[in-house]
Each structure stands twice: as structure tokens, then as C-alpha cells.
Write a protein that holds these residues in place. Structure first.
Motif, PDB file in Angstrom:
ATOM      1  N   LYS A  14       0.832  -1.201   0.000  1.00  0.00           N
ATOM      2  CA  LYS A  14       0.000   0.000   0.000  1.00  0.00           C
ATOM      3  C   LYS A  14       0.869   1.254   0.000  1.00  0.00           C
ATOM      4  CE  LYS A  14      -3.821   2.290   2.290  1.00  0.00           C
ATOM      5  NZ  LYS A  14      -4.796   2.248   3.372  1.00  0.00           N
ATOM      6  N   LYS A  15       1.891   1.265   0.810  1.00  0.00           N
ATOM      7  CA  LYS A  15       2.774   2.426   0.897  1.00  0.00           C
ATOM      8  C   LYS A  15       3.496   2.685  -0.426  1.00  0.00           C
ATOM      9  CE  LYS A  15       6.379   4.403   3.752  1.00  0.00           C
ATOM     10  NZ  LYS A  15       7.164   4.274   4.961  1.00  0.00           N
ATOM     11  N   LEU A  16       3.889   1.597  -1.118  1.00  0.00           N
ATOM     12  CA  LEU A  16       4.609   1.718  -2.390  1.00  0.00           C
ATOM     13  C   LEU A  16       3.671   1.813  -3.599  1.00  0.00           C
ATOM     14  CD1 LEU A  16       7.396  -0.907  -1.677  1.00  0.00           C
ATOM     15  CD2 LEU A  16       7.639   1.592  -1.719  1.00  0.00           C
ATOM     16  N   ARG A  17       2.353   1.669  -3.355  1.00  0.00           N
ATOM     17  CA  ARG A  17       1.344   1.713  -4.410  1.00  0.00           C
ATOM     18  C   ARG A  17       1.626   0.685  -5.516  1.00  0.00           C
ATOM     19  NH1 ARG A  17       1.030   6.619  -2.056  1.00  0.00           N
ATOM     20  NH2 ARG A  17      -0.676   8.024  -2.375  1.00  0.00           N
ATOM     21  N   VAL A  18       1.798  -0.557  -5.093  1.00  0.00           N
ATOM     22  CA  VAL A  18       2.022  -1.660  -6.030  1.00  0.00           C
ATOM     23  C   VAL A  18       1.020  -2.767  -5.725  1.00  0.00           C
ATOM     24  CG1 VAL A  18       4.469  -1.173  -6.400  1.00  0.00           C
ATOM     25  CG2 VAL A  18       3.800  -2.697  -4.543  1.00  0.00           C
ATOM     26  N   GLY A  19       0.990  -3.761  -6.617  1.00  0.00           N
ATOM     27  CA  GLY A  19       0.069  -4.884  -6.434  1.00  0.00           C
ATOM     28  C   GLY A  19      -1.370  -4.423  -6.503  1.00  0.00           C
ATOM     29  N   GLU A  20      -2.154  -4.838  -5.514  1.00  0.00           N
ATOM     30  CA  GLU A  20      -3.582  -4.465  -5.506  1.00  0.00           C
ATOM     31  C   GLU A  20      -3.802  -2.980  -5.228  1.00  0.00           C
ATOM     32  OE1 GLU A  20      -2.831  -6.191  -1.298  1.00  0.00           O
ATOM     33  OE2 GLU A  20      -1.963  -6.334  -3.294  1.00  0.00           O
ATOM     34  N   PHE A  21      -2.758  -2.263  -4.835  1.00  0.00           N
ATOM     35  CA  PHE A  21      -2.861  -0.830  -4.546  1.00  0.00           C
ATOM     36  C   PHE A  21      -2.330   0.036  -5.694  1.00  0.00           C
ATOM     37  CE2 PHE A  21      -2.427  -3.087  -0.513  1.00  0.00           C
ATOM     38  CZ  PHE A  21      -3.624  -2.726   0.084  1.00  0.00           C
ATOM     39  N   GLN A  22      -2.035  -0.585  -6.821  1.00  0.00           N
ATOM     40  CA  GLN A  22      -1.543   0.139  -7.987  1.00  0.00           C
ATOM     41  C   GLN A  22      -2.608   1.119  -8.473  1.00  0.00           C
ATOM     42  OE1 GLN A  22      -1.204  -2.294 -11.532  1.00  0.00           O
ATOM     43  NE2 GLN A  22       0.578  -1.142 -12.220  1.00  0.00           N
ATOM     44  N   GLU A  23      -2.192   2.306  -8.893  1.00  0.00           N
ATOM     45  CA  GLU A  23      -3.124   3.320  -9.389  1.00  0.00           C
ATOM     46  C   GLU A  23      -2.856   3.560 -10.869  1.00  0.00           C
ATOM     47  OE1 GLU A  23      -2.703   6.720  -6.835  1.00  0.00           O
ATOM     48  OE2 GLU A  23      -3.676   5.702  -5.172  1.00  0.00           O
ATOM     49  N   LEU A  24      -3.904   3.389 -11.674  1.00  0.00           N
ATOM     50  CA  LEU A  24      -3.794   3.545 -13.117  1.00  0.00           C
ATOM     51  C   LEU A  24      -4.372   4.883 -13.568  1.00  0.00           C
ATOM     52  CD1 LEU A  24      -4.913  -0.022 -14.237  1.00  0.00           C
ATOM     53  CD2 LEU A  24      -2.584   0.841 -13.946  1.00  0.00           C
ATOM     54  N   GLY A  25      -3.865   5.373 -14.672  1.00  0.00           N
ATOM     55  CA  GLY A  25      -4.361   6.594 -15.291  1.00  0.00           C
ATOM     56  C   GLY A  25      -4.006   6.559 -16.765  1.00  0.00           C
ATOM     57  N   PHE A  26      -4.222   7.666 -17.460  1.00  0.00           N
ATOM     58  CA  PHE A  26      -3.845   7.746 -18.867  1.00  0.00           C
ATOM     59  C   PHE A  26      -3.567   9.194 -19.244  1.00  0.00           C
ATOM     60  CE2 PHE A  26      -8.429   8.047 -18.707  1.00  0.00           C
ATOM     61  CZ  PHE A  26      -8.743   9.047 -19.609  1.00  0.00           C
ATOM     62  N   THR A  27      -2.716   9.363 -20.248  1.00  0.00           N
ATOM     63  CA  THR A  27      -2.379  10.709 -20.711  1.00  0.00           C
ATOM     64  C   THR A  27      -3.303  11.114 -21.846  1.00  0.00           C
ATOM     65  OG1 THR A  27      -0.716   9.901 -22.264  1.00  0.00           O
ATOM     66  CG2 THR A  27       0.042  10.486 -20.047  1.00  0.00           C
ATOM     67  N   VAL A  28      -3.484  12.415 -21.971  1.00  0.00           N
ATOM     68  CA  VAL A  28      -4.353  12.994 -22.993  1.00  0.00           C
ATOM     69  C   VAL A  28      -3.632  14.169 -23.643  1.00  0.00           C
ATOM     70  CG1 VAL A  28      -6.521  14.229 -23.390  1.00  0.00           C
ATOM     71  CG2 VAL A  28      -6.435  12.414 -21.704  1.00  0.00           C
ATOM     72  N   VAL A  29      -3.659  14.201 -24.967  1.00  0.00           N
ATOM     73  CA  VAL A  29      -3.192  15.362 -25.719  1.00  0.00           C
ATOM     74  C   VAL A  29      -4.274  15.657 -26.752  1.00  0.00           C
ATOM     75  CG1 VAL A  29      -1.439  16.315 -27.242  1.00  0.00           C
ATOM     76  CG2 VAL A  29      -0.774  14.742 -25.420  1.00  0.00           C
ATOM     77  N   ALA A  30      -4.838  16.862 -26.687  1.00  0.00           N
ATOM     78  CA  ALA A  30      -5.894  17.252 -27.621  1.00  0.00           C
ATOM     79  C   ALA A  30      -5.537  18.600 -28.245  1.00  0.00           C
ATOM     80  CB  ALA A  30      -7.238  17.346 -26.912  1.00  0.00           C
ATOM     81  N   ALA A  31      -5.541  18.639 -29.557  1.00  0.00           N
ATOM     82  CA  ALA A  31      -5.281  19.883 -30.282  1.00  0.00           C
ATOM     83  C   ALA A  31      -6.618  20.529 -30.624  1.00  0.00           C
ATOM     84  CB  ALA A  31      -4.495  19.597 -31.549  1.00  0.00           C
ATOM     85  N   LEU A  32      -6.698  21.836 -30.401  1.00  0.00           N
ATOM     86  CA  LEU A  32      -7.938  22.562 -30.666  1.00  0.00           C
ATOM     87  C   LEU A  32      -7.773  23.463 -31.877  1.00  0.00           C
ATOM     88  CD1 LEU A  32      -8.860  23.626 -27.037  1.00  0.00           C
ATOM     89  CD2 LEU A  32      -9.583  21.610 -28.287  1.00  0.00           C
ATOM     90  N   ALA A  33      -8.875  23.625 -32.596  1.00  0.00           N
ATOM     91  CA  ALA A  33      -8.892  24.578 -33.704  1.00  0.00           C
ATOM     92  C   ALA A  33      -8.784  25.979 -33.106  1.00  0.00           C
ATOM     93  CB  ALA A  33     -10.183  24.421 -34.493  1.00  0.00           C
ATOM     94  N   GLY A  34      -8.311  26.929 -33.881  1.00  0.00           N
ATOM     95  CA  GLY A  34      -8.134  28.292 -33.376  1.00  0.00           C
ATOM     96  C   GLY A  34      -9.420  28.861 -32.798  1.00  0.00           C
TER      97      GLY A  34
END
Length: 118
Positions: free
Chosen positions: A19-39
Motif C-alpha cells: 500500500k505504501k509503495l502503491r504496487v500490487g492491488e494498490f496500484q493506481e492507473l491513469g492515462f495521458t491525454v493530448v488534444a489539439a484545438l482549432a483556433g
């Protein structure tokens, strides 16, 4: 870098250590986002950003990153015990792709937010 979630390593760690190291069953997942916008003008940029943050909040997760020069760039990560799942990722990617202001979207796969170089 060694794999923080390798079976041999996890076997040696107690639940408290995992839990302290955030591994195994305590692993936290996410994802990166890059979005380009029109002017867009400042008011439209603000409206888009407010809509994005509301969409992220509606999923119960959080977003950290920056928004400048017509580009949204950051990471979606878990908060308050709500996990980032493939369904959350798909819903937020669909929200971005469904917006007329967005000219391009890149969404990474799920990654370990504590032990990945994102």
C-alpha cells in the motif's frame, strides 16, 4: 528500471508495504491525454476547458496538466478511491472526439501513474 509489480517482489512485501509503495492491488492507473484545438477565442477556450473538467468530474476522477496555445495536455488519474478503468478512458476519449473544437486527440493506454515515465 525493475518492474515494481513483479511477482517475486510483491511476494516479499507485506500488504502495508504494498500500500505504501502503491504496487500490487494498490496500484493506481491513469492515462495521458493530448488534444489539439482549432483556433478559438479566449471565451471559447474557457468554455471548452470548463466542459472538459466537468466531464472528468462526472467520471469521479481528476485531471492534471496544462492548456495553452490551443493544446490540452495532461494526465487523468484516480482520486477518492475511484479507479480509472477502460470504461472511464473510453468515455473521456469519446467526449473529446465528439467535440467540434477538437482537431486531434491522442489518448494513451492505461499506465501506472506512480511508476511510469509519462
Amino acid at each position: 528500471m525493475t518492474n515494481p509489480n513483479s511477482p517475486n517482489r510483491l511476494k516479499r512485501l507485506s500488504p502495508r508495504q504494498r500500500k505504501k509503495l502503491r504496487v500490487g492491488e494498490f496500484q493506481e492507473l491513469g492515462f495521458t491525454v493530448v488534444a489539439a484545438l482549432a483556433g478559438l477565442d479566449d471565451a471559447a477556450n474557457d468554455a471548452f476547458l470548463n466542459g472538459w473538467l466537468e466531464a472528468v468530474d462526472a467520471q469521479g476522477v481528476s485531471f492534471g496538466g496544462h492548456f495553452s496555445d490551443g493544446q490540452l495536455d495532461g494526465i487523468v488519474f484516480p482520486v477518492n478511491g475511484v479507479k480509472v478503468t477502460a470504461e472511464v478512458q473510453a468515455a473521456l476519449a469519446a467526449w473529446l472526439k465528439g467535440r467540434s473544437e477538437v482537431s486531434g486527440v491522442e489518448v494513451s493506454g492505461l499506465l501506472d501513474v506512480w511508476h511510469s515515465a509519462w
